[in-house]
Design an enzyme around this catalytic site. Structure first.
Site, mmCIF file in Angstrom:
data_model
loop_
_atom_site.group_PDB
_atom_site.id
_atom_site.type_symbol
_atom_site.label_atom_id
_atom_site.label_comp_id
_atom_site.label_asym_id
_atom_site.label_seq_id
_atom_site.Cartn_x
_atom_site.Cartn_y
_atom_site.Cartn_z
ATOM 1 N N ASN A 1 0.825 -1.211 0.000
ATOM 2 C CA ASN A 1 0.000 0.000 0.000
ATOM 3 C C ASN A 1 0.868 1.274 0.000
ATOM 4 O O ASN A 1 2.050 1.210 -0.273
ATOM 5 C CB ASN A 1 -1.014 -0.019 1.141
ATOM 6 C CG ASN A 1 -2.339 0.620 0.729
ATOM 7 O OD1 ASN A 1 -2.365 1.724 0.207
ATOM 8 N ND2 ASN A 1 -3.430 -0.073 0.951
ATOM 9 N N ARG A 2 0.286 2.403 0.369
ATOM 10 C CA ARG A 2 0.924 3.689 0.084
ATOM 11 C C ARG A 2 1.663 4.314 1.269
ATOM 12 O O ARG A 2 1.238 4.154 2.410
ATOM 13 C CB ARG A 2 -0.137 4.688 -0.396
ATOM 14 C CG ARG A 2 -0.719 4.283 -1.734
ATOM 15 C CD ARG A 2 -1.871 5.149 -2.175
ATOM 16 N NE ARG A 2 -2.302 4.746 -3.515
ATOM 17 C CZ ARG A 2 -3.047 3.668 -3.763
ATOM 18 N NH1 ARG A 2 -3.482 2.897 -2.788
ATOM 19 N NH2 ARG A 2 -3.360 3.340 -5.004
ATOM 20 N N HIS B 1 3.277 -0.073 -2.861
ATOM 21 C CA HIS B 1 3.630 -1.496 -2.947
ATOM 22 C C HIS B 1 5.137 -1.769 -3.054
ATOM 23 O O HIS B 1 5.585 -2.570 -3.887
ATOM 24 C CB HIS B 1 2.902 -2.145 -4.120
ATOM 25 C CG HIS B 1 1.407 -2.251 -3.916
ATOM 26 N ND1 HIS B 1 0.820 -2.315 -2.682
ATOM 27 C CD2 HIS B 1 0.379 -2.319 -4.818
ATOM 28 C CE1 HIS B 1 -0.496 -2.414 -2.814
ATOM 29 N NE2 HIS B 1 -0.794 -2.415 -4.093
ATOM 30 N N HIS C 1 -1.492 -10.167 -3.157
ATOM 31 C CA HIS C 1 -2.301 -9.324 -4.029
ATOM 32 C C HIS C 1 -3.051 -10.103 -5.118
ATOM 33 O O HIS C 1 -3.069 -9.682 -6.281
ATOM 34 C CB HIS C 1 -1.401 -8.257 -4.655
ATOM 35 C CG HIS C 1 -2.100 -6.977 -4.994
ATOM 36 N ND1 HIS C 1 -3.158 -6.905 -5.876
ATOM 37 C CD2 HIS C 1 -1.910 -5.711 -4.563
ATOM 38 C CE1 HIS C 1 -3.558 -5.655 -5.986
ATOM 39 N NE2 HIS C 1 -2.821 -4.903 -5.190
ATOM 40 N N SER C 2 -3.685 -11.216 -4.755
ATOM 41 C CA SER C 2 -4.509 -11.912 -5.760
ATOM 42 C C SER C 2 -5.755 -11.099 -6.059
ATOM 43 O O SER C 2 -6.352 -10.497 -5.169
ATOM 44 C CB SER C 2 -4.925 -13.298 -5.261
ATOM 45 O OG SER C 2 -3.969 -14.258 -5.618
ATOM 46 N N TYR C 3 -6.134 -11.092 -7.335
ATOM 47 C CA TYR C 3 -7.421 -10.541 -7.754
ATOM 48 C C TYR C 3 -8.350 -11.745 -7.886
ATOM 49 O O TYR C 3 -8.114 -12.601 -8.744
ATOM 50 C CB TYR C 3 -7.321 -9.888 -9.131
ATOM 51 C CG TYR C 3 -6.616 -8.560 -9.202
ATOM 52 C CD1 TYR C 3 -5.273 -8.433 -8.876
ATOM 53 C CD2 TYR C 3 -7.291 -7.442 -9.668
ATOM 54 C CE1 TYR C 3 -4.627 -7.216 -8.996
ATOM 55 C CE2 TYR C 3 -6.651 -6.216 -9.797
ATOM 56 C CZ TYR C 3 -5.311 -6.118 -9.451
ATOM 57 O OH TYR C 3 -4.663 -4.917 -9.583
ATOM 58 N N ASP D 1 -11.448 1.135 -2.601
ATOM 59 C CA ASP D 1 -9.988 1.009 -2.586
ATOM 60 C C ASP D 1 -9.552 1.582 -1.238
ATOM 61 O O ASP D 1 -8.852 2.581 -1.160
ATOM 62 C CB ASP D 1 -9.370 1.777 -3.767
ATOM 63 C CG ASP D 1 -7.906 1.394 -3.993
ATOM 64 O OD1 ASP D 1 -7.358 0.626 -3.171
ATOM 65 O OD2 ASP D 1 -7.313 1.873 -4.980
ATOM 66 N N GLN E 1 -7.335 -4.201 3.097
ATOM 67 C CA GLN E 1 -7.613 -3.333 1.955
ATOM 68 C C GLN E 1 -8.563 -4.082 1.033
ATOM 69 O O GLN E 1 -8.254 -5.185 0.569
ATOM 70 C CB GLN E 1 -6.305 -2.998 1.209
ATOM 71 C CG GLN E 1 -6.480 -2.048 0.026
ATOM 72 C CD GLN E 1 -6.448 -0.568 0.420
ATOM 73 O OE1 GLN E 1 -6.189 -0.221 1.574
ATOM 74 N NE2 GLN E 1 -6.715 0.308 -0.543
ATOM 75 N N GLU F 1 -6.589 -7.504 0.695
ATOM 76 C CA GLU F 1 -5.178 -7.498 1.091
ATOM 77 C C GLU F 1 -5.066 -7.260 2.586
ATOM 78 O O GLU F 1 -5.293 -6.141 3.054
ATOM 79 C CB GLU F 1 -4.441 -6.386 0.326
ATOM 80 C CG GLU F 1 -4.588 -6.471 -1.177
ATOM 81 C CD GLU F 1 -4.439 -5.114 -1.870
ATOM 82 O OE1 GLU F 1 -3.402 -4.455 -1.676
ATOM 83 O OE2 GLU F 1 -5.366 -4.706 -2.587
HETATM 84 C C1 GLA Z 1 -3.922 -1.792 -4.281
HETATM 85 C C2 GLA Z 1 -4.112 -0.335 -4.261
HETATM 86 C C3 GLA Z 1 -4.854 0.091 -5.479
HETATM 87 C C4 GLA Z 1 -4.137 -0.356 -6.717
HETATM 88 C C5 GLA Z 1 -3.936 -1.830 -6.686
HETATM 89 C C6 GLA Z 1 -3.111 -2.279 -7.865
HETATM 90 O O1 GLA Z 1 -5.097 -2.450 -4.043
HETATM 91 O O2 GLA Z 1 -4.757 0.115 -3.109
HETATM 92 O O3 GLA Z 1 -5.015 1.456 -5.488
HETATM 93 O O4 GLA Z 1 -2.900 0.268 -6.796
HETATM 94 O O5 GLA Z 1 -3.296 -2.202 -5.480
HETATM 95 O O6 GLA Z 1 -3.532 -1.735 -9.069
#
Ligand code: GLA
Length: 395
Positions: free
Chosen positions: A123-124, A149, A223-225, A295, A332, A360
């Protein structure tokens, strides 16, 4: 004269191996003693194949984990990425429920973090800087003015060392990586170990640990979608989500938390009861507008770092259920807002807006700059640990 000794030695080894199989309490031994960590059971359930090479020529291997019920996960050493995860629907039909690609070169080019291990800081971090022990550290500003990340390479673009181990309740794949002092701007040599286990109870279990030789910050995640109807089968708006959280951390327009922990009541962030992702995602809510959907980080209801229930997702068509348990304080929930149809994934399927979601488990974003958030500092002589479990069932 050497031959009978060799035979006796071999028999002793076989007997030893037989007696060391079994309870998970042997796990430590399995990891530390290379002779024991490839139990015949683990070998049968994990297969290794060469997958390709990175642009600098480093070989990448692909491991296939299966459990007794036929669930299957493919994990590669590049980025510790989960490429596929095949789980049954309510009729017993298997589908791959994570987004990704068929080939390594597609992963090398893509920036969506599909299935990857994220570090050192998931994350940020605001403006890519933080202070520790009176010193300021500067990190890559790879998401507008913020750090995201772990930076440009992070842990998602490095090749991990792999070893087959007996994980908790199943065959496991242990991945290790030494992140050198100063890498991506972070202090300290950080030794990271992550074990993926596909358990006998249909869980993808992820056990992380890390140690350092200088105080640093650590926040690891996966970070699986997911798309429980199958990757590429459609959007995720009908998935019903429950999050065990009464509060979330609202963000500014650059997705950095303001520091507040806001009650979810009477907001579209309230997932305390099962709610379809699409039910409120289009509302003119200030937080949904800045996030382009969900998000955000939810503050999980818990005290301490016990492994506890974080979220449940139910997909009505397939009947698939995914439960998330974690030791982490935050979760997240990202609703695939940056997917825009420009990515062609596995089997040529295009990933359009909201074709996948991420859960996440992590510490809160920008914790190094938020004194009121749980600390992410790792000191020397201490061990960072985190466990997150994604458990699959149907109803
Ligand atoms: C995380 C972030 C999102 C995005 C995804 C990857 O979930 O919070 O904003 O950057 O990763 O695209």
């Amino acid at each position: 004269m050497g031959t009978p000794r060799l035979v006796i030695g071999f028999l002793l080894l076989v007997v030893c191996c037989l007696f060391t199989r079994g309870p998970a309490t042997n796990n430590k031994k399995a990891i530390t003693n290379p002779r024991f960590n490839m139990s015949t059971e683990a070998e049968r359930k994990i297969q290794k194949q060469v997958f390709g090479r990175t642009t600098d020529g480093t070989p990448v291997d692909l491991y296939t984990l299966t459990n007794a019920h036929g669930l299957e996960a493919k994990v590669m050493t590049y980025g510790g990425i989960v490429l596929s995860l095949n789980v049954p629907d309510r009729t017993g039909k298997f589908d791959d429920v994570v987004l990704g690609f068929d080939r390594l070169d597609e992963y090398l080019k893509n920036a969506s973090y599909f299935g990857a291990l994220i570090g050192r800081y998931a994350n940020r971090i605001a403006k890519g800087k933080f202070a520790l022990d009176g010193r300021e550290y500067r990190l890559a500003q790879n998401d507008g003015e913020n750090h995201l990340h772990g930076g440009v390479k992070g842990f998602h673009r490095v090749v991990w060392r792999a070893q087959i181990v007996r994980g908790k309740n199943g065959a496991g794949l242990n991945l290790t990586y030494l992140s050198k002092d100063g890498e991506e701007g972070y202090p300290g040599n950080l030794f990271v170990s992550v074990t993926y286990t596909l358990t006998t109870t249909d869980e993808l279990r992820i056990d992380y640990s890390a140690t350092t030789d200088k105080a640093t910050i650590v926040n690891l995640t996966h970070h699986s979608y997911f798309n429980l109807a199958g990757a590429g089968a459609g959007d995720i708006l009908a998935h019903e989500v429950t999050i065990n959280a009464d509060r979330f951390t609202p963000v500014d327009k650059t997705l950095i938390p303001t520091g507040e922990q806001r009650n979810v009541k009477r907001t579209p962030m309230d997932f305390t009861q099962p709610t379809a992702i699409g039910a409120r995602i289009g509302e003119q809510d200030e937080q949904l507008l800045v996030g382009k959907g969900y998000d955000h980080n939810w503050v999980l209801n818990k005290s301490g770092a016990s492994l506890s229930f974080a979220a449940r997702v139910y997909e009505p068509r397939s009947g698939r259920v995914m439960d998330v348990h974690t030791t982490e304080p935050g979760l997240q929930f990202y609703s695939g807002n940056f997917l825009d149809g420009s990515i062609r994934g596995k089997q040529g399927k295009v990933y359009y807006l909201r074709y996948g979601f991420c859960l996440e488990a992590q510490h809160f974003p920008d914790s190094p700059n938020k004194m009121n958030f749980p600390s992410v500092v790792l000191h020397t002589g201490r061990k960072y640990t985190q466990t997150t479990i994604y458990k699959f069932s149907t109803r």
